[in-house]
Design an enzyme around this catalytic site. Structure first.
Site, PDB file in Angstrom:
ATOM      1  N   SER A 141       0.861  -1.180   0.000  1.00  0.00           N
ATOM      2  CA  SER A 141       0.000   0.000   0.000  1.00  0.00           C
ATOM      3  C   SER A 141       0.898   1.231   0.000  1.00  0.00           C
ATOM      4  O   SER A 141       1.757   1.375   0.860  1.00  0.00           O
ATOM      5  CB  SER A 141      -0.883  -0.034   1.253  1.00  0.00           C
ATOM      6  N   LYS A 167      -0.918  -0.887  -4.472  1.00  0.00           N
ATOM      7  CA  LYS A 167      -2.155  -0.164  -4.129  1.00  0.00           C
ATOM      8  C   LYS A 167      -1.798   1.284  -3.879  1.00  0.00           C
ATOM      9  O   LYS A 167      -0.899   1.575  -3.083  1.00  0.00           O
ATOM     10  CB  LYS A 167      -2.790  -0.798  -2.889  1.00  0.00           C
ATOM     11  N   LYS A 169      -2.966   5.017  -2.614  1.00  0.00           N
ATOM     12  CA  LYS A 169      -3.949   5.803  -1.880  1.00  0.00           C
ATOM     13  C   LYS A 169      -4.352   6.988  -2.754  1.00  0.00           C
ATOM     14  O   LYS A 169      -3.476   7.624  -3.371  1.00  0.00           O
ATOM     15  CB  LYS A 169      -3.333   6.304  -0.568  1.00  0.00           C
ATOM     16  N   ASP A 195      -7.213   3.045  -3.233  1.00  0.00           N
ATOM     17  CA  ASP A 195      -7.957   3.092  -1.970  1.00  0.00           C
ATOM     18  C   ASP A 195      -8.180   4.547  -1.587  1.00  0.00           C
ATOM     19  O   ASP A 195      -7.224   5.302  -1.417  1.00  0.00           O
ATOM     20  CB  ASP A 195      -7.145   2.380  -0.875  1.00  0.00           C
ATOM     21  N   GLU A 220     -11.145   0.735  -3.764  1.00  0.00           N
ATOM     22  CA  GLU A 220     -11.486   0.415  -2.375  1.00  0.00           C
ATOM     23  C   GLU A 220     -12.096   1.625  -1.679  1.00  0.00           C
ATOM     24  O   GLU A 220     -11.521   2.710  -1.692  1.00  0.00           O
ATOM     25  CB  GLU A 220     -10.192  -0.037  -1.674  1.00  0.00           C
ATOM     26  N   ASP A 245     -13.994  -1.632   2.471  1.00  0.00           N
ATOM     27  CA  ASP A 245     -13.110  -1.813   3.627  1.00  0.00           C
ATOM     28  C   ASP A 245     -13.885  -1.299   4.847  1.00  0.00           C
ATOM     29  O   ASP A 245     -14.563  -2.078   5.531  1.00  0.00           O
ATOM     30  CB  ASP A 245     -11.804  -1.032   3.377  1.00  0.00           C
ATOM     31  N   LYS A 269     -10.261  -7.199   7.219  1.00  0.00           N
ATOM     32  CA  LYS A 269      -9.323  -6.807   8.279  1.00  0.00           C
ATOM     33  C   LYS A 269      -9.859  -7.362   9.584  1.00  0.00           C
ATOM     34  O   LYS A 269     -10.928  -6.957  10.044  1.00  0.00           O
ATOM     35  CB  LYS A 269      -9.248  -5.284   8.394  1.00  0.00           C
ATOM     36  N   GLY A 297      -4.484  -4.493   5.724  1.00  0.00           N
ATOM     37  CA  GLY A 297      -3.480  -4.293   6.761  1.00  0.00           C
ATOM     38  C   GLY A 297      -3.753  -2.998   7.500  1.00  0.00           C
ATOM     39  O   GLY A 297      -4.476  -2.127   7.013  1.00  0.00           O
TER      40      GLY A 297
HETATM   41  O1  OSB Z   1      -7.447   1.590   4.358  1.00  0.00           O
HETATM   42  O2  OSB Z   1      -6.322  -0.147   4.011  1.00  0.00           O
HETATM   43  C1  OSB Z   1      -6.466   0.909   4.611  1.00  0.00           C
HETATM   44  C2  OSB Z   1      -3.444   1.562   6.843  1.00  0.00           C
HETATM   45  C3  OSB Z   1      -4.058   2.111   7.942  1.00  0.00           C
HETATM   46  C4  OSB Z   1      -5.410   2.310   7.937  1.00  0.00           C
HETATM   47  C5  OSB Z   1      -6.161   1.938   6.820  1.00  0.00           C
HETATM   48  C6  OSB Z   1      -5.568   1.362   5.724  1.00  0.00           C
HETATM   49  C7  OSB Z   1      -4.169   1.204   5.724  1.00  0.00           C
HETATM   50  C8  OSB Z   1      -3.410   0.701   4.595  1.00  0.00           C
HETATM   51  C9  OSB Z   1      -2.092   0.064   4.923  1.00  0.00           C
HETATM   52  O3  OSB Z   1      -3.731   0.853   3.441  1.00  0.00           O
HETATM   53  C10 OSB Z   1      -2.098  -1.360   4.676  1.00  0.00           C
HETATM   54  C11 OSB Z   1      -0.926  -2.071   5.299  1.00  0.00           C
HETATM   55  O4  OSB Z   1      -0.867  -2.223   6.539  1.00  0.00           O
HETATM   56  O5  OSB Z   1      -0.082  -2.532   4.544  1.00  0.00           O
HETATM   57 MG    MG Z   2      -8.600   0.582   2.930  1.00  0.00          MG
END
Ligand code: OSB
Ligand code: MG
Length: 384
Positions: A141, A167, A169, A195, A220, A245, A269, A297
């Site tokens: 991510s 991925k 953001k 995401d 996402e 999510d 998650k 994650g």
């Molecule tokens: O939305 O997936 C998410 C990290 C913290 C809070 C929300 C998210 C995330 C990530 C990181 O995208 C994913 C990771 O731990 O590799």
């Molecule tokens: Mg997410």
């Protein structure tokens, strides 16, 4: 599966710097302030310590939960409901169900009890849930940056590392341009997804459909947590599969979202759904309906990362998860055997328990607060 009695434990806070700041549509993290739960379980003559990691963040920006609240809820509202009785990990969610919400706090407690139980039984978590794969594809991510060149350099480094999927953001003002640029950089064959962490509104559906041209695996959580109907509308218009999510809190909720047409993919998650056992049920429900899932994650330390990899080894996890190598986030992890990504995959842990051994010396170094939990205390069931 053994039943045990809670004989004590501790709540710990640790502070761990991230190797690089992680920016999302809801904020920027430069360090994690993680709440850990240790529970000493008595199984006849043997006392076994199990550990759980609470994935709540410092501030309530991803979800309403946050670290300080989770610590209070665990101590004042959850542990009392488990005290003084024979307990299997399977029983925990039922005992905690009267407490509304606080999924991440509940998950951390269940994790600690599950870890103790598995250690006592000599069973690795993957075996317990029936996961048979020995390695799983590892995605990464990638946060938001001030400019696309910095993003490109970061993605390029992760490609060199060998990550199986990228991925990105996104947020309003950081979407078509960076996504198009990264798609050109990595080529059409590398799996790419985005995401938004709820950053868009229904008025943006037209705009979000412009992402379709980039051949994304999925988008996402573009819209707010509560806006299932908005996600239905987007899914009707867009060719990019919609994945939820933040909106998914249970197996039953996942089924509803799927039947409504709000998503065709689910990010699982464990913390968000109240624990690994419910996460397994989300997987089962999706699998029955032919819906792809992947393991999300929450910037976990080695305590949460190991069981995430095992969960992701279940057959229904058909898309690469946010199960990166520990070095994606940490210079040094708090476990002796941090998750290592090689050739785009991570190995499923085989040690009894949730799959890690703590590096106690380093854990002590990064500990910022410790609170000993005494043995059984009376349950606190009403106000006051
Ligand atoms: O939305 O997936 C998410 C990290 C913290 C809070 C929300 C998210 C995330 C990530 C990181 O995208 C994913 C990771 O731990 O590799
Ligand atoms: Mg997410």
């Amino acid at each position: 599966m053994s039943a045990g009695l809670i004989a004590g434990g501790e709540l710990r806070r640790i502070a761990l710097d991230l190797v690089t700041p992680f920016r999302t549509s809801f904020g920027e993290e430069t360090a994690r302030n993680v709440l850990l739960v240790a529970v000493d379980m008595e199984y006849g003559d043997a006392t076994v310590r199990g550990w759980g990691e609470c994935v709540a963040m410092t501030a309530p920006l991803y979800s309403p939960e946050f670290v300080d609240a989770a610590a209070l809820v665990i101590e004042e509202h959850l542990l009392g409901r488990l005290a003084g009785q024979g307990l299997c990990a399977d029983d925990v969610a039922g005992h905690l169900a009267p407490v509304k919400g606080h999924a991440m706090a509940k998950a951390a407690v269940e994790m600690a009890i599950l870890d103790a139980e598995l250690r006592h039984d000599g069973t690795p978590f993957a075996s317990r849930i029936g996961a048979t794969r020995t390695r799983v594809p590892s995605g990464v991510s990638v946060g938001i940056f001030d400019d696309v060149d910095t993003l490109a350099a970061q993605v390029d480094a992760y490609m060199t590392d060998g990550y199986a999927r990228i991925k990105l953001k996104i947020e309003p003002g950081w979407d078509l341009e960076p996504v198009g640029m990264i798609r050109r950089l990595i080529g059409d064959d590398v799996p790419l997804q985005v995401d938004a962490n709820t950053a868009y509104r229904r008025e943006d559906i037209e705009h979000l459909c412009r992402l379709d041209e980039f051949g994304l695996l999925l988008i996402e959580q573009p819209l707010p947590e509560e806006d299932l109907l908005g996600h239905v509308r987007l899914a009707e218009r867009s060719t990019t599969p919609v994945c939820l999510d933040e909106s998914i809190h249970s197996a039953a909720g996942a089924v509803d979202a799927i039947e409504l047409g709000a998503c065709s993919v689910v990010n699982i998650k464990p913390g968000r759904v109240g624990g690994y056992l419910e996460a397994r049920r989300v997987h089962d429900a999706c699998r029955q309906r032919g819906v792809a899932v992947w393991c999300g994650g929450m910037l976990e330390t080695g305590i949460g990362r190991a069981p995430n990899v095992a969960l992701a080894a279940l057959d229904g996890f058909t898309l690469p998860g946010d199960v990166s190598g520990a070095d994606r986030f940490w210079r040094r992890d708090i476990v002796t055997d941090p998750v290592r990504m090689t050739d785009g995959t991570v190995p499923v842990p085989t040690t009894p328990g949730l799959g890690f051994d703590l590096d106690i010396e380093f854990l002590d170094q990064v500990t910022t607060a410790r609170r000993t939990l005494s043995g059984p205390r009376p349950a606190r069931r009403a106000d006051g």
